[in-house]
Design a protein around this motif. Structure first.
Motif, short mmCIF file in Angstrom:
data_model
loop_
_atom_site.label_atom_id
_atom_site.label_comp_id
_atom_site.label_asym_id
_atom_site.label_seq_id
_atom_site.Cartn_x
_atom_site.Cartn_y
_atom_site.Cartn_z
N ARG A 77 39.81 41.91 44.51
CA ARG A 77 40.80 42.85 43.98
C ARG A 77 41.94 42.10 43.26
O ARG A 77 42.39 42.52 42.18
CB ARG A 77 41.35 43.72 45.10
CG ARG A 77 40.31 44.64 45.70
CD ARG A 77 40.85 45.45 46.87
NE ARG A 77 39.79 46.15 47.57
CZ ARG A 77 39.24 47.29 47.16
NH1 ARG A 77 39.68 47.88 46.06
NH2 ARG A 77 38.26 47.84 47.85
N ASP A 78 42.40 41.00 43.84
CA ASP A 78 43.48 40.23 43.22
C ASP A 78 43.03 39.65 41.88
O ASP A 78 43.78 39.70 40.89
CB ASP A 78 43.92 39.11 44.17
CG ASP A 78 45.03 38.26 43.58
OD1 ASP A 78 46.12 38.81 43.34
OD2 ASP A 78 44.80 37.05 43.33
N THR A 79 41.82 39.12 41.84
CA THR A 79 41.32 38.51 40.61
C THR A 79 41.11 39.55 39.51
O THR A 79 41.46 39.32 38.35
CB THR A 79 40.00 37.75 40.87
OG1 THR A 79 40.21 36.80 41.91
CG2 THR A 79 39.51 37.04 39.62
N VAL A 80 40.56 40.71 39.87
CA VAL A 80 40.36 41.77 38.88
C VAL A 80 41.71 42.24 38.35
O VAL A 80 41.88 42.46 37.13
CB VAL A 80 39.57 42.95 39.48
CG1 VAL A 80 39.53 44.12 38.50
CG2 VAL A 80 38.16 42.53 39.85
N ALA A 81 42.68 42.38 39.22
CA ALA A 81 44.02 42.83 38.79
C ALA A 81 44.64 41.84 37.81
O ALA A 81 45.29 42.22 36.83
CB ALA A 81 44.92 43.02 40.01
N ARG A 82 44.44 40.53 38.05
CA ARG A 82 45.03 39.50 37.19
C ARG A 82 44.29 39.34 35.86
O ARG A 82 44.90 39.04 34.83
CB ARG A 82 45.05 38.15 37.92
CG ARG A 82 46.12 38.05 39.00
CD ARG A 82 46.23 36.64 39.56
NE ARG A 82 45.09 36.26 40.38
CZ ARG A 82 44.12 35.45 40.01
NH1 ARG A 82 44.14 34.91 38.80
NH2 ARG A 82 43.12 35.15 40.83
N ARG A 83 42.97 39.55 35.88
CA ARG A 83 42.16 39.20 34.72
C ARG A 83 41.77 40.38 33.83
O ARG A 83 41.32 40.17 32.71
CB ARG A 83 40.89 38.46 35.17
CG ARG A 83 41.16 37.06 35.71
CD ARG A 83 39.89 36.41 36.21
NE ARG A 83 40.09 35.03 36.62
CZ ARG A 83 39.93 33.97 35.83
NH1 ARG A 83 39.54 34.15 34.58
NH2 ARG A 83 40.14 32.76 36.27
N SER A 84 41.89 41.59 34.33
CA SER A 84 41.52 42.74 33.50
C SER A 84 42.74 43.25 32.74
O SER A 84 43.88 43.06 33.16
CB SER A 84 40.92 43.86 34.35
OG SER A 84 41.83 44.29 35.34
#
Length: 390
Positions: free
Chosen positions: A339-346
Motif C-alpha cells: 500500500r505504501d509503495t503504490v501510494a508513493r509510485r502511482s
C-alpha cells in the motif's frame, strides 16, 4: 413452417428470460416473474412448468400473502447438476466440486512435484476423478469442467506456452474432454481468478478491477466495465512479464528483468533459502512469531509487488486491485509495504479512488472462477434451447 420456427424461437427467448429472473431474484412467485419480465401470467405459468419438468426450477410451496391467496414461490434448483473447477498451478493442483450456483460442495488438493506433461496429466485426472466420485445423484450430473492454467491459452483450449511449467502446445481441452466426456473450458489462471473474485469475492459489483495472481509466477486478470478483457489475440494479462529491471535476471519467457522474478512466491523462496526457509507456510509461521529477517523479506517482496501494481494503476486507472493466489496468505506482512509503495509510485489522481484488497476467496479465486466457466457454459446451452451435451 416459418411461423412455427418463429414461435419456437420466441418460446426459447422467453424461457431464458424466466430462468434468468429466477436465478437473480428467487424466491419469486409466478405473478412476480410476470411483473419483472413483462410476460403475461399465462405464458409465465407455462414456461415455469417446463422449467420444473426440466428439474431447473422447484416449487417450494406457499409464501406470505399480501391479501388474497398465498403465492407459490419458486427457486432455482442449484443441485440439478454440478461443475468441477481446477486450478493447475506450478506446484499444486487444486480442485472443487460446486453446485450450479457456484457453492463449494467438495475440495481436493495435491502437491505438484513434476512438470512432465504425462505425469501432470495423470495427477490432473486423479483430482477430477476424486471430485467426480463425490457427485450426488442429480438430473444433469457433471455439467462441465473448467481449468485455470499458468500460461497462454488459445480458443481451442490448447496451452500455447506456460513458461513456469515449461509447456508448449499442449491440447489440454481435447485431452480432458476425451477422458471425461463433458464440456471443458481452459483459460489462463489469472483470468479465472478475476472471474472468481468478480462473481463470488472481493470484486462483486465493481466495474473496473485488476486481479493480480501472485504464486510461483505473477499473472493478471483484467476486468473493464464488468467484462473480462482478453486483448486482440486473447492473451492479455501477462503483466508478470513487465520489465522492471533493464539488465535484470533472465526469465523463462525469454525476457529479462520481469516483475515476477522480484515479487512472486518463487522470488520470496529464492531469497528465503539464505535464512533457512524453503516453504511459504513455514515463512508465514516465522512471521507470526516475529522473526525479523522474515519480516524484512516480506517487506521487500511487498515493495516490489507494490511497484508493479503502481504501474498497473497508472495504465488502467481501476477502481480496485485484488491480490490473490498463494501469496494472499501473507496479507498481514505484505500489505503495509504494498500500500505504501503504490501510494508513493502511482499518480495522485489515479490513486485517489483506488482500493487495494487481498482476495476474499484467499487462494481459491482461480478454482472458483474455473468452476464458474463450466456453469456459465451450461446455462448458455440451456437458454439456447439446445440439448445439453458436448
Amino acid at each position: 413452417m416459418q411461423k412455427t420456427g418463429d414461435l419456437a424461437l420466441v418460446k426459447q427467448i422467453n424461457t431464458a428470460i424466466v430462468l434468468e429472473a429466477v436465478l437473480k431474484n428467487a424466491p419469486l412467485s409466478r405473478a412476480q416473474i410476470s411483473e419483472r419480465t413483462g410476460l403475461n401470467k399465462a405464458t409465465v405459468s407455462s414456461l415455469v412448468q417446463d422449467l420444473i419438468h426440466s428439474d431447473l426450477v422447484i416449487d417450494i410451496g406457499p409464501g406470505q400473502s399480501s391479501g388474497g391467496r398465498k403465492p407459490f414461490l419458486l427457486l432455482f434448483n442449484s443441485r440439478a447438476g454440478y461443475a468441477i473447477g481446477v486450478d493447475l498451478g506450478v506446484n499444486y493442483i487444486r480442485g472443487v466440486l460446486t453446485d450450479l450456483e457456484g457453492a463449494v460442495i467438495h475440495e481436493y488438493e495435491l502437491p505438484l512435484k513434476t512438470h512432465d506433461v504425462d505425469k501432470v496429466q495423470q495427477q490432473l485426472f486423479t483430482c477430477i476423478e476424486k471430485l467426480q466420485a463425490t457427485i450426488p445423484e442429480s438430473p444433469y450430473g457433471l455439467v462441465g469442467i473448467g481449468i485455470g492454467v499458468p500460461g497462454l491459452v488459445d480458443e481451442t483450449g490448447t496451452i500455447l506456452f506456460a513458461p513456469n511449467l515449461a509447456w508448449k502446445q499442449v491440447p489440454l481441452q481435447t485431452i480432458v474432454e476425451d477422458r471425461f466426456g463433458v464440456p471443458v473450458i481452459i483459460d489462463n489462471e489469472a483470468n479465472a481468478g478475476a472471474q472468481g473474485e468478480q462473481r463470488f469475492g472481493a470484486g462483486r459489483g465493481i466495474a473496473n478491477q485488476i486481479y493480480v495472481s501472485v504464486g510461483i509466477g505473477i499473472g493478471t486478470g483484467i476486468i473493464l466495465n464488468k467484462e473480462l478483457y482478453k486483448g486482440a489475440s486473447g492473451f492479455s494479462g501477462e503483466l508478470g512479464h513487465l520489465s522492471i529491471e533493464v539488465n535484470g535476471k533472465p526469465c523463462r519467457c525469454g525476457n529479462q528483468g520481469c516483475w515476477e522474478l522480484y515479487a512472486s512466491e518463487k522470488a520470496l523462496l529464492e531469497q528465503a533459502e539464505a535464512i533457512g526457509f524453503t516453504e511459504l507456510d513455514t515463512l508465514i509461521e516465522a512471521a507470526k512469531e516475529g522473526n525479523e529477517r522474515v519480516l524484512a523479506l516480506f517487506h521487500s517482496i511487498g515493495e516490489y509487488l507494490g511497484a508493479g501494481i503502481a504501474n498497473i494503476v497508472n495504465v488502467f486507472n481501476p477502481d480496485l486491485v485484488i491480490i490473490g493466489n498463494r501469496m494472499s496468505r501473507a496479507e498481514t506482512w505484505l500489505s503495509p509495504a504494498v500500500r505504501d509503495t503504490v501510494a508513493r509510485r502511482s499518480l495522485g489522481q489515479h490513486h485517489k479512488r483506488l482500493s487495494i484488497r487481498f482476495a476474499e476467496l484467499n487462494d481459491q479465486s482461480a478454482v472458483r472462477g474455473a468452476a464458474y466457466y463450466a456453469i456459465s457454459r451450461f446455462f448458455i446451452k440451456i437458454k439456447s434451447g439446445e440439448p445439453y451435451n458436448m
